[in-house]
Write an enzyme that holds these catalytic residues in place. Structure first.
Site, short mmCIF file in Angstrom:
data_model
loop_
_atom_site.label_atom_id
_atom_site.label_comp_id
_atom_site.label_asym_id
_atom_site.label_seq_id
_atom_site.Cartn_x
_atom_site.Cartn_y
_atom_site.Cartn_z
N ARG A 29 -1.14 4.68 4.25
CA ARG A 29 -0.20 5.78 3.94
C ARG A 29 0.81 5.35 2.86
NH1 ARG A 29 2.24 7.02 9.54
NH2 ARG A 29 3.42 8.64 8.48
N ARG A 74 7.67 2.99 15.98
CA ARG A 74 7.97 4.39 16.30
C ARG A 74 7.13 4.90 17.47
NH1 ARG A 74 7.92 8.85 11.56
NH2 ARG A 74 5.67 8.64 11.59
N ARG A 125 3.65 16.79 -1.62
CA ARG A 125 3.27 15.38 -1.62
C ARG A 125 2.39 15.02 -2.81
NH1 ARG A 125 3.84 14.40 4.39
NH2 ARG A 125 3.51 12.20 4.78
N LYS A 128 12.81 10.96 6.88
CA LYS A 128 12.88 12.36 6.40
C LYS A 128 12.94 13.32 7.58
CE LYS A 128 8.99 12.28 4.09
NZ LYS A 128 8.56 10.89 4.36
N ARG A 172 1.74 7.47 17.56
CA ARG A 172 0.86 8.32 16.75
C ARG A 172 -0.29 7.49 16.21
NH1 ARG A 172 4.71 11.50 12.53
NH2 ARG A 172 3.04 10.86 11.15
P1 AMP Z 1 4.09 13.15 8.25
O1 AMP Z 1 4.31 13.65 9.62
O2 AMP Z 1 4.86 13.90 7.21
O3 AMP Z 1 4.26 11.65 8.12
O4 AMP Z 1 2.55 13.45 7.90
C1 AMP Z 1 1.51 12.88 8.64
C2 AMP Z 1 0.20 13.09 7.93
O5 AMP Z 1 -0.07 14.48 7.77
C3 AMP Z 1 0.12 12.52 6.51
O6 AMP Z 1 -0.20 11.14 6.48
C4 AMP Z 1 -0.98 13.40 5.90
O7 AMP Z 1 -2.25 12.98 6.34
C5 AMP Z 1 -0.70 14.75 6.54
N1 AMP Z 1 0.25 15.55 5.71
C6 AMP Z 1 1.51 15.94 6.03
N2 AMP Z 1 2.06 16.65 5.05
C7 AMP Z 1 1.14 16.71 4.06
C8 AMP Z 1 1.12 17.28 2.76
N3 AMP Z 1 2.18 17.92 2.25
N4 AMP Z 1 -0.01 17.15 2.03
C9 AMP Z 1 -1.10 16.52 2.50
N5 AMP Z 1 -1.15 15.93 3.71
C10 AMP Z 1 -0.04 16.02 4.49
#
Ligand code: AMP
Length: 221
Positions: free
Chosen positions: A171, A127, A88, A13, A160
């Site tokens: 996740r 990654r 989400r 994404k 990360r």
């Molecule tokens: P991402 O970079 O989108 O993979 O997000 C990394 C982490 O950030 C996720 O595993 C969540 O812990 C948190 N996170 C990101 N976006 C959201 C969201 N819309 N709602 C809740 N937690 C989020």
């Protein structure tokens, strides 16, 4: 053009949103990036978010919605945006809808990127992110020319915390339980575009752009 990119962690994404937003002059709005920036700056939101993110859990809806509300007030979003990693949960989707209504805005399409767990696990555990320019590299699919160094700027590559295997599995569970129901939610609204996310970056980007004015069904992707 106002888009949402929906899909499991690791499907690409962020990569696609970055590419397509740049090409079409749209703002790229990643809630994950916003939260990581809060963590880096050690804000109150950052401290709270870290305790959830390190465990692979979702940050509370109210915190994310408030952050999105603030971000949408910035002028760069006025010509369109791509939300990456938001909404989400159903509560976030409903809250977002109310927010957009209050701003007299609407979503054009929800791009749903699909791929199976084995591929996602492989992509996420390989990654690495550049600590200097943020470029994403994958040790398996696009290994760096110099070990642990970014090809673009020479910065140090790091993994990360939430890309460690046990957190990735959590996740993926969280995605299945809390985010996947949004597929049906947006499908019912006639906004969903199904696209396979497992081809090369260029191929997936091409397919997304092909469908900007078209809404394929699950069967045709
Ligand atoms: P991402 O970079 O989108 O993979 O997000 C990394 C982490 O950030 C996720 O595993 C969540 O812990 C948190 N996170 C990101 N976006 C959201 C969201 N819309 N709602 C809740 N937690 C989020």
């Amino acid at each position: 053009m106002r888009l949402i990119f929906l899909g499991p962690p690791g499907i690409g994404k962020g990569t696609q949103a970055k590419l397509i937003s740049k090409k079409n002059s749209l703002a790229h709005l990643s809630t994950g990036d916003m939260l990581r920036s809060h963590i880096k700056q050690e804000t109150e939101v950052g401290l709270l978010a870290k305790s959830y993110m390190d465990k692979g859990k979702l940050v509370p809806d109210s915190v994310v919605l408030e952050m999105v509300r603030n971000r949408l007030g910035a002028p760069d979003t006025s010509s369109g945006f791509i939300f990456d990693g938001f909404p989400r949960t159903k509560a976030q989707a409903r809250g977002f809808e109310e927010l957009l209504q209050s701003l007299d805005l609407f979503i054009d399409q929800v791009i749903y990127l699909i791929g199976d767990d084995a591929i996602l696990l492989e992509r996420l555990s390989g990654r690495r992110t550049c600590s200097k320019c943020g470029k994403i590299t994958n040790l398996i699919f696009s290994p760096p020319k110099v070990e642990k160094r970014c090809d673009q700027c020479g910065g140090e590559l790091f993994q990360r915390d939430d890309d460690k295997e046990e957190v990735i599995l959590k996740r993926l569970d969280v995605y299945r339980d809390q985010t996947k129901p949004l597929v049906e939610y947006y499908d019912k609204k006639g906004l969903l575009v199904w696209i396979s996310g497992i081809e090369t970056v260029k191929e997936v980007a091409g397919k997304i752009e092909e469908h900007f004015n078209d809404k394929p069904t699950k069967e045709s992707c």
